[in-house]
Write a protein that holds these residues in place. Sequence first.
Motif, PDB file in Angstrom:
ATOM      1  N   GLY A  34       0.776  -1.221   0.000  1.00  9.95           N
ATOM      2  CA  GLY A  34       0.000   0.000   0.000  1.00  9.95           C
ATOM      3  C   GLY A  34       0.811   1.276   0.000  1.00  9.95           C
ATOM      4  O   GLY A  34       0.241   2.368  -0.089  1.00  9.95           O
ATOM      5  N   GLN A  35       2.136   1.179   0.077  1.00  6.08           N
ATOM      6  CA  GLN A  35       2.969   2.383   0.056  1.00  6.08           C
ATOM      7  C   GLN A  35       3.079   2.958  -1.359  1.00  6.08           C
ATOM      8  O   GLN A  35       2.968   2.246  -2.350  1.00  6.08           O
ATOM      9  CB  GLN A  35       4.378   2.076   0.564  1.00  6.08           C
ATOM     10  N   PHE A  36       3.312   4.262  -1.412  1.00  6.04           N
ATOM     11  CA  PHE A  36       3.661   4.955  -2.650  1.00  6.04           C
ATOM     12  C   PHE A  36       5.118   5.392  -2.488  1.00  6.04           C
ATOM     13  O   PHE A  36       5.427   6.291  -1.708  1.00  6.04           O
ATOM     14  CB  PHE A  36       2.740   6.152  -2.859  1.00  6.04           C
ATOM     15  N   ARG A  85       1.440 -11.087 -14.860  1.00  6.10           N
ATOM     16  CA  ARG A  85       0.049 -10.941 -15.277  1.00  6.10           C
ATOM     17  C   ARG A  85      -0.887 -10.810 -14.089  1.00  6.10           C
ATOM     18  O   ARG A  85      -1.870 -10.063 -14.132  1.00  6.10           O
ATOM     19  CB  ARG A  85      -0.364 -12.137 -16.140  1.00  6.10           C
ATOM     20  N   ARG A  86      -0.596 -11.522 -13.011  1.00  3.22           N
ATOM     21  CA  ARG A  86      -1.511 -11.580 -11.870  1.00  3.22           C
ATOM     22  C   ARG A  86      -1.232 -10.518 -10.812  1.00  3.22           C
ATOM     23  O   ARG A  86      -2.150 -10.087 -10.104  1.00  3.22           O
ATOM     24  CB  ARG A  86      -1.418 -12.963 -11.203  1.00  3.22           C
ATOM     25  N   LYS A  87       0.011 -10.089 -10.693  1.00  5.23           N
ATOM     26  CA  LYS A  87       0.398  -9.287  -9.534  1.00  5.23           C
ATOM     27  C   LYS A  87       0.897  -7.887  -9.855  1.00  5.23           C
ATOM     28  O   LYS A  87       0.936  -7.032  -8.970  1.00  5.23           O
ATOM     29  CB  LYS A  87       1.524 -10.011  -8.758  1.00  5.23           C
ATOM     30  N   PRO A 161      -3.871  -5.321  -9.946  1.00  6.74           N
ATOM     31  CA  PRO A 161      -2.588  -5.883  -9.538  1.00  6.74           C
ATOM     32  C   PRO A 161      -2.222  -5.409  -8.140  1.00  6.74           C
ATOM     33  O   PRO A 161      -2.656  -4.338  -7.699  1.00  6.74           O
ATOM     34  CB  PRO A 161      -1.610  -5.317 -10.583  1.00  6.74           C
ATOM     35  N   LYS A 162      -1.426  -6.195  -7.462  1.00  7.52           N
ATOM     36  CA  LYS A 162      -1.021  -5.815  -6.112  1.00  7.52           C
ATOM     37  C   LYS A 162       0.004  -4.682  -6.145  1.00  7.52           C
ATOM     38  O   LYS A 162       0.073  -3.864  -5.222  1.00  7.52           O
ATOM     39  CB  LYS A 162      -0.432  -7.030  -5.392  1.00  7.52           C
ATOM     40  N   ILE A 163       0.803  -4.638  -7.223  1.00  6.16           N
ATOM     41  CA  ILE A 163       1.901  -3.677  -7.329  1.00  6.16           C
ATOM     42  C   ILE A 163       1.825  -2.989  -8.688  1.00  6.16           C
ATOM     43  O   ILE A 163       1.606  -3.648  -9.709  1.00  6.16           O
ATOM     44  CB  ILE A 163       3.264  -4.391  -7.194  1.00  6.16           C
ATOM     45  N   LEU A 188      -5.388   6.729  -6.978  1.00  9.30           N
ATOM     46  CA  LEU A 188      -5.507   5.277  -7.158  1.00  9.30           C
ATOM     47  C   LEU A 188      -4.829   4.531  -6.023  1.00  9.30           C
ATOM     48  O   LEU A 188      -5.361   3.546  -5.498  1.00  9.30           O
ATOM     49  CB  LEU A 188      -4.885   4.868  -8.503  1.00  9.30           C
ATOM     50  N   ASN A 189      -3.643   4.994  -5.651  1.00 14.49           N
ATOM     51  CA  ASN A 189      -2.917   4.365  -4.548  1.00 14.49           C
ATOM     52  C   ASN A 189      -3.736   4.408  -3.263  1.00 14.49           C
ATOM     53  O   ASN A 189      -3.832   3.411  -2.529  1.00 14.49           O
ATOM     54  CB  ASN A 189      -1.573   5.069  -4.371  1.00 14.49           C
ATOM     55  N   ARG A 190      -4.372   5.535  -2.994  1.00 13.58           N
ATOM     56  CA  ARG A 190      -5.130   5.683  -1.744  1.00 13.58           C
ATOM     57  C   ARG A 190      -6.451   4.927  -1.766  1.00 13.58           C
ATOM     58  O   ARG A 190      -6.834   4.293  -0.789  1.00 13.58           O
ATOM     59  CB  ARG A 190      -5.387   7.159  -1.475  1.00 13.58           C
ATOM     60  N   GLU A 191      -7.154   5.003  -2.891  1.00 15.70           N
ATOM     61  CA  GLU A 191      -8.507   4.439  -2.917  1.00 15.70           C
ATOM     62  C   GLU A 191      -8.526   2.952  -3.244  1.00 15.70           C
ATOM     63  O   GLU A 191      -9.422   2.238  -2.798  1.00 15.70           O
ATOM     64  CB  GLU A 191      -9.360   5.224  -3.918  1.00 15.70           C
ATOM     65  N   LEU A 192      -7.557   2.478  -4.026  1.00 18.53           N
ATOM     66  CA  LEU A 192      -7.524   1.059  -4.389  1.00 18.53           C
ATOM     67  C   LEU A 192      -6.509   0.266  -3.576  1.00 18.53           C
ATOM     68  O   LEU A 192      -6.515  -0.955  -3.604  1.00 18.53           O
ATOM     69  CB  LEU A 192      -7.228   0.902  -5.884  1.00 18.53           C
ATOM     70  N   GLY A 193      -5.625   0.977  -2.864  1.00 17.66           N
ATOM     71  CA  GLY A 193      -4.691   0.312  -1.959  1.00 17.66           C
ATOM     72  C   GLY A 193      -3.553  -0.419  -2.632  1.00 17.66           C
ATOM     73  O   GLY A 193      -2.879  -1.239  -1.996  1.00 17.66           O
ATOM     74  N   GLN A 194      -3.305  -0.121  -3.914  1.00 18.73           N
ATOM     75  CA  GLN A 194      -2.218  -0.797  -4.618  1.00 18.73           C
ATOM     76  C   GLN A 194      -0.873  -0.170  -4.262  1.00 18.73           C
ATOM     77  O   GLN A 194      -0.759   1.046  -4.132  1.00 18.73           O
ATOM     78  CB  GLN A 194      -2.449  -0.728  -6.124  1.00 18.73           C
TER      79      GLN A 194
END
Length: 232
Positions: A34-36, A85-87, A161-163, A188-194
Amino acid sequence: MEPVVKTESLWKIYHSGKVEVPALRGVNLEIEEGQFVAIMGPSGCGKSTLLYVLGGLTPPTSGLVLVDGNDLTQMSDAERTLLRRRKIGFVFQRFNLLPTLSAYHNIALAQHIQGDGFDPHRFEVTVALLGLKERLSHKPAELSGGEQQRVAIARAVVSDPKIVLADEPTGNLDTQNSETVLRMLKQLNRELGQTLILITHNPEVAAFADRILHMRDGQIQHSEPVVASRLA
């Protein structure tokens, strides 16, 4: 909690004839979910190489690379491709959109390829956050540079994706479009947590992150929190 990205004693050495050219020299880093994070440094410092190694696009010479608990150094090419593809979502300086497809189909195609098929809810949430609802029928040549980069970002994040790895994502944009794109990445980072890892040579771009890693000569010199991160 285990970091979502971790490296230990990470080396990448290129060869030019008989000469060894080290791009990464024993990099150790940990990035929490979740970090930017911005990786900043001058051209040739190794930041792009580090991003490509973290994304499984190029193998390291030695060391450990863990992405969401998966050791990339122990995986086959096919396994790394599936992991990407997944992450992992990628955003590059060049937009790399398919010129014959509309914005809608560029994004939807990525969701089909990277995820488990088309997810209309996820698609709608992504294009709404990036302000693209009114531009989906347009082909890349009919979009501004900032709009094209927003389509490229949507394509990268639409499959959850997670990252997300971003390589100089504002390098081809003017100041106004750069700020718009960076604020949207922050949102996007804040609202989706990626987890978002962005490389740049520009301190104004890095100021949008929560944490900056400073690189020079293939090494991370130091890490600092951004006290007053520029808000989305």
